[in-house]
Scaffold this active site. Structure first.
Site, PDB file in Angstrom:
ATOM      1  N   ASP A 103       0.848  -1.194   0.000  1.00 44.79           N
ATOM      2  CA  ASP A 103       0.000   0.000   0.000  1.00 44.79           C
ATOM      3  C   ASP A 103       0.884   1.245   0.000  1.00 44.79           C
ATOM      4  O   ASP A 103       2.034   1.189   0.453  1.00 44.79           O
ATOM      5  CB  ASP A 103      -0.884   0.024   1.257  1.00 44.79           C
ATOM      6  CG  ASP A 103      -1.790  -1.192   1.330  1.00 44.79           C
ATOM      7  OD1 ASP A 103      -2.111  -1.746   0.267  1.00 44.79           O
ATOM      8  OD2 ASP A 103      -2.157  -1.576   2.460  1.00 44.79           O
TER       9      ASP A 103
HETATM   10  N1  URA Z   1      -0.942  -6.006   4.042  1.00 43.37           N
HETATM   11  C1  URA Z   1      -1.527  -4.798   3.993  1.00 43.37           C
HETATM   12  O1  URA Z   1      -2.583  -4.576   4.569  1.00 43.37           O
HETATM   13  N2  URA Z   1      -0.902  -3.826   3.302  1.00 43.37           N
HETATM   14  C2  URA Z   1       0.284  -4.003   2.670  1.00 43.37           C
HETATM   15  O2  URA Z   1       0.813  -3.063   2.078  1.00 43.37           O
HETATM   16  C3  URA Z   1       0.880  -5.276   2.739  1.00 43.37           C
HETATM   17  C4  URA Z   1       0.246  -6.263   3.425  1.00 43.37           C
END
Ligand code: URA
Length: 234
Positions: A103
């Site tokens: 993310d």
């Molecule tokens: N899990 C998440 O919620 N976000 C990420 O970026 C990676 C794993």
């Protein structure tokens, strides 16, 4: 391999541009200028320079980035900068892809490659490659939450239970956990499923390959054969 084809394969641009570089004396092998576009070279382990910058021939590229916050894993980002802005254009020209996604607000280890087969091997749901995250939470963590993460939680619109392994509470608001799938927002959804919320999320390890402390945020490094073996551990 012909010298112009070698340069094309390494991301120096289309045929005309690569031939221009050679014909104008920008390319050296063993310190000697090489102006013959048809020159045959053995690519394996070839060291060469273009405009006095040294390069090593790589059939494929594998690299690790220490991703900062505020970057999207997309060539066409919608709201933030693109992680590809942190990598040299030469590599992007070779068709480098991120191995899965983080993310925009997640930091840490993000892999890239132009080797489609290897990417598929690491991201295929049946492979269950281990991914370790350092999580800080908005609310205090309690032992029930740790237990539920270990036993597995149901996530909306997903089949089965999602378990974390090696869950270690580090302090009232921090834990480390390892997951073995890679569904959308997995860690945030798992933490929400046990009644807490992620404040910050950092990926520190894939397989047995640990993000080195020496790799500063925003920096990247090549991965060599020994690194690739470590990354594939489940
Ligand atoms: N899990 C998440 O919620 N976000 C990420 O970026 C990676 C794993």
């Amino acid at each position: 391999m012909r010298l112009d084809k070698l340069l094309i394969s390494q991301g120096f641009g289309p045929r005309k541009e690569c031939q221009f570089l050679i014909q104008h004396g920008a390319v050296r092998i063993d310190g000697e200028v090489c102006q013959n576009i048809k020159q045959q070279v053995n690519p394996k382990g070839l060291e060469y320079s273009v405009h006095d910058v040294d390069y090593l021939y790589r059939e494929h590229i594998y690299l690790a980035l220490n991703k900062p916050q505020g970057y999207e894993c997309s060539h066409q980002p919608e709201h933030h900068a693109s992680v590809f802005e942190l990598l040299p254009e030469l590599l992007i020209y070779r068709g480098l892809q991120s191995v899965g996604r983080l993310d925009q607000d997640t930091t840490g280890l993000l892999l890239f490659t132009d080797d489609g087969q290897w990417l598929h091997g690491l991201t295929h749901p049946k492979k269950h490659i281990a991914k370790t995250y350092f999580v800080t939470t908005k609310d205090p963590i309690d032992s029930t939450q740790v237990e539920r993460l270990t036993k597995g939680v149901a996530l909306r619109n997903e089949i089965g239970l999602y378990k974390a392994t090696d869950v270690r509470q580090l302090n009232e608001h921090a834990l480390q956990l390892t997951i073995h799938q890679g569904i959308y927002h997995q860690v945030k959804r798992m933490i929400a499923a046990v009644g807490n919320a992620v404040d910050t999320l950092h990926r520190s390890q894939i397989g047995e390959w640990v993000l080195p402390d020496t790799l500063a945020e925003g920096d990247w490094q090549y991965l060599e054969a020994a690194d690739l073996i470590k990354l594939q551990h489940q």
